[in-house]
Design a protein around this motif. Structure first.
Motif, PDB file in Angstrom:
ATOM      1  N   LEU A   1      21.729  25.083  35.254  1.00  0.00           N
ATOM      2  CA  LEU A   1      22.578  25.779  36.218  1.00  0.00           C
ATOM      3  C   LEU A   1      23.219  27.016  35.594  1.00  0.00           C
ATOM      4  CD1 LEU A   1      24.409  22.786  37.991  1.00  0.00           C
ATOM      5  CD2 LEU A   1      22.457  24.098  38.821  1.00  0.00           C
ATOM      6  N   THR A   2      23.608  26.910  34.341  1.00  0.00           N
ATOM      7  CA  THR A   2      24.259  28.037  33.662  1.00  0.00           C
ATOM      8  C   THR A   2      23.269  29.159  33.377  1.00  0.00           C
ATOM      9  OG1 THR A   2      25.840  26.528  32.621  1.00  0.00           O
ATOM     10  CG2 THR A   2      25.612  28.709  31.649  1.00  0.00           C
TER      11      THR A   2
ATOM     12  N   ALA B   1      22.187  24.355  46.760  1.00  0.00           N
ATOM     13  CA  ALA B   1      21.389  23.662  45.745  1.00  0.00           C
ATOM     14  C   ALA B   1      21.996  22.305  45.422  1.00  0.00           C
ATOM     15  CB  ALA B   1      21.295  24.519  44.484  1.00  0.00           C
ATOM     16  N   VAL B   2      23.317  22.260  45.314  1.00  0.00           N
ATOM     17  CA  VAL B   2      23.996  20.993  45.019  1.00  0.00           C
ATOM     18  C   VAL B   2      23.848  20.026  46.187  1.00  0.00           C
ATOM     19  CG1 VAL B   2      26.258  19.923  44.680  1.00  0.00           C
ATOM     20  CG2 VAL B   2      25.645  21.969  43.375  1.00  0.00           C
ATOM     21  N   GLU B   3      23.978  20.520  47.407  1.00  0.00           N
ATOM     22  CA  GLU B   3      23.860  19.635  48.571  1.00  0.00           C
ATOM     23  C   GLU B   3      22.492  18.960  48.599  1.00  0.00           C
ATOM     24  OE1 GLU B   3      24.654  19.625  53.401  1.00  0.00           O
ATOM     25  OE2 GLU B   3      24.332  21.529  52.368  1.00  0.00           O
ATOM     26  N   LYS B   4      21.442  19.736  48.366  1.00  0.00           N
ATOM     27  CA  LYS B   4      20.089  19.163  48.355  1.00  0.00           C
ATOM     28  C   LYS B   4      19.961  18.112  47.257  1.00  0.00           C
ATOM     29  CE  LYS B   4      17.913  23.442  49.984  1.00  0.00           C
ATOM     30  NZ  LYS B   4      17.053  24.588  49.576  1.00  0.00           N
TER      31      LYS B   4
ATOM     32  N   GLY C   1      18.428  18.233  35.319  1.00  0.00           N
ATOM     33  CA  GLY C   1      17.925  19.564  35.636  1.00  0.00           C
ATOM     34  C   GLY C   1      16.809  19.533  36.656  1.00  0.00           C
ATOM     35  N   ASN C   2      15.991  18.454  36.651  1.00  0.00           N
ATOM     36  CA  ASN C   2      14.879  18.353  37.598  1.00  0.00           C
ATOM     37  C   ASN C   2      15.343  18.176  39.045  1.00  0.00           C
ATOM     38  OD1 ASN C   2      12.986  18.580  35.543  1.00  0.00           O
ATOM     39  ND2 ASN C   2      12.944  16.361  35.180  1.00  0.00           N
ATOM     40  N   ASP C   3      16.618  17.832  39.241  1.00  0.00           N
ATOM     41  CA  ASP C   3      17.140  17.658  40.606  1.00  0.00           C
ATOM     42  C   ASP C   3      17.489  18.981  41.269  1.00  0.00           C
ATOM     43  OD1 ASP C   3      17.136  14.787  40.809  1.00  0.00           O
ATOM     44  OD2 ASP C   3      18.780  14.768  39.351  1.00  0.00           O
ATOM     45  N   PHE C   4      17.441  20.068  40.501  1.00  0.00           N
ATOM     46  CA  PHE C   4      17.800  21.376  41.049  1.00  0.00           C
ATOM     47  C   PHE C   4      16.567  22.271  41.069  1.00  0.00           C
ATOM     48  CE2 PHE C   4      21.711  19.618  39.356  1.00  0.00           C
ATOM     49  CZ  PHE C   4      22.595  19.854  40.406  1.00  0.00           C
ATOM     50  N   LEU C   5      16.177  22.660  42.287  1.00  0.00           N
ATOM     51  CA  LEU C   5      15.001  23.505  42.480  1.00  0.00           C
ATOM     52  C   LEU C   5      15.456  24.850  43.026  1.00  0.00           C
ATOM     53  CD1 LEU C   5      12.676  20.856  44.160  1.00  0.00           C
ATOM     54  CD2 LEU C   5      12.762  21.491  41.742  1.00  0.00           C
ATOM     55  N   PHE C   6      15.012  25.922  42.417  1.00  0.00           N
ATOM     56  CA  PHE C   6      15.409  27.262  42.824  1.00  0.00           C
ATOM     57  C   PHE C   6      14.230  27.998  43.431  1.00  0.00           C
ATOM     58  CE2 PHE C   6      18.063  26.566  38.848  1.00  0.00           C
ATOM     59  CZ  PHE C   6      19.130  26.027  39.566  1.00  0.00           C
TER      60      PHE C   6
END
Length: 446
Positions: free
Chosen positions: A355-356, A370-373, A385-390
């Protein structure tokens, strides 16, 4: 009228009976009393919409003072209540005085049934309108926004906001999409002397030329085809409070000229009317565009810029707010865990690093989405980290060297591809209205 409750107060029992028989079939409830001393109890025991109130109760007294006294008592208890005074022909001056004191209207004895019914109907509508305004004020009066951040850059911004809020100066808030311009506007309102009044927000990017004047300045019945009744505009609604104009740069030059005239004169004229209505508003505007560049290009009026830009607040992008990404992420995690009834979740070290490292072109709004998803799809008690997709890979976003407009165009193009051109989905995911999306696509030639 059928859902309304009406209270009739008159010492003449034959009048009480006649009014009760006439109104009872048309209302939800009709309450009658010949004793005005019962008014406080009846107001507390029932949700009264309209009161039909006699002017005099004591034998031989025709001053009307009793009626005026009880009118004030009723309005003290419920300022939104519609009070109709019942009076004889000789007391018309008193009835007019009662209207000045807050009565909705008056009826004369002996009354004409059709006129009486029209008066009661209008009083019921007035009561409904007052309730809607009260409800709207309660709905849009903002609670303290969560302005989360410990970075020196963001703290400095909040210090400026605190100083600005204490004044009544017009404020221009600038910053990239998703940086929280509306949150800052709400904070300014909450910390101002107008905090007990309403804050009205208007997305200027969603207003077409044809609707601009009607939405902002209001209209009278018959002003145009769909004008079925008088309607106050956003300036009138915000009277005494704060008017927040978002996407101010999206206004055409003719619309800018009309807005400037109202800001200079501090009065509006509803469409279809010649009556000037004074307005007292604190103006806060926001944009992600460089208005000085637009002035130089002839696309924004310089005199309007001076009018709205007494104080300028620039919001820093999230990528420049050192340490705030993780702080904000955890705040949104807690919020969405509560919303979706998930167990408490924490960020893993690799999630914090990811995230940083990300550039966050969509700023706080993108982080929130991103956090909601991630919260919705999570199964454990830790987010990795794998839970956040950009939508953009980290390296390309980090090395991006174009302008803000280039970044915005790229985001719109990317979202259009991902959503197969579905404008509603694209607008929703970008956090803007469909009209704003159309305007931006036209601007970038998409």
């Amino acid at each position: 009228m059928k859902n309304s409750t009406i209270l009739i107060v008159d010492d003449n029992k034959s009048i009480l009976s006649a009014l009760e028989m006439m109104l009872e079939p048309l209302c939800q409830e009709v309450i009658v009393t010949s004793t005005p001393n019962q008014i406080p109890f009846l107001l507390s025991a029932h949700q009264i919409d309209v009161v039909l109130l006699d002017m005099n109760f004591s034998a031989g007294i025709t001053t009307g003072n009793e009626g005026l006294y009880w009118l004030n008592r009723i309005l003290e208890y419920d300022a939104a209540c519609s009070v109709i005074m019942i009076t004889a022909y000789g007391d018309i001056d008193l009835a007019v005085r009662a209207v000045k004191d807050g009565a909705a209207d008056f009826v004369l004895k002996p009354w004409d049934n059709s006129k009486l019914m029209a008066t009661v109907n209008a009083a019921v509508r007035l009561r409904k309108s007052r309730r809607e305004v009260k409800s709207l004020k309660a709905a849009v009066r903002p609670e303290s926004p969560s302005l989360i951040g410990d970075s020196p850059l963001f703290k400095n911004t909040l210090q400026i906001v605190a100083k600005v809020a204490a004044t009544d100066a017009n404020v221009l808030i600038t910053g990239e999409n998703g940086t929280g311009k509306e949150l800052i506007a709400r904070e300014i309102h909450l910390c101002s002397l107008r905090s007990d009044e309403i804050m009205v927000s208007v997305d200027m990017g969603s207003l077409s030329e044809s609707l601009f004047e009607s939405e902002l300045f209001g209209h009278v019945k018959g002003a145009f085809t769909d004008a079925h009744s008088d309607r106050a505009g956003k300036f009138e609604l915000a009277n005494g409070g704060t008017l927040f104009l978002d996407e101010i740069a999206n206004l055409s030059l003719p619309m800018q000229a009309k807005l400037l005239a109202v800001l200079q004169n501090r009065e509006v004229v509803r469409v279809g009317s010649n009556k000037k209505i004074p307005v007292d508003i604190r103006l806060v505007c926001a944009t992600n565009s460089n208005l000085n560049e637009l002035v130089a290009q002839g696309r924004f009026r310089e005199d309007l810029l001076y009018r709205i830009n007494t104080i300028h607040v620039e919001l820093p992008p999230l990528r420049n707010r050192e340490g705030d990404v993780v702080l904000l992420a955890q705040f949104f995690i807690d919020m969405y865990c509560a919303k979706y009834r998930k167990p408490a979740l924490k960020l893993s070290s690799n999630a914090e690093e990811k995230l940083t490292a990300y550039h966050w072109p969509g700023n706080v709004r993108e982080l929130q989405h991103a956090v909601e998803k991630a919260v919705i799809l999570s199964d454990g008690t830790m987010l990795s980290g794998n839970d956040f997709l950009f939508t953009q890979n980290d390296s390309s976003s980090k090395s991006f060297s174009g302008t803000i407009d280039d970044m915005e165009k790229m985001m719109i193009c990317s979202s259009l591809r991902e959503n197969d051109g579905n404008m509603t989905l694209v607008a929703t995911k970008l956090g803007i209205t469909r009209q704003t999306l159309y305007n931006k696509m036209k601007k970038y030639g998409l």
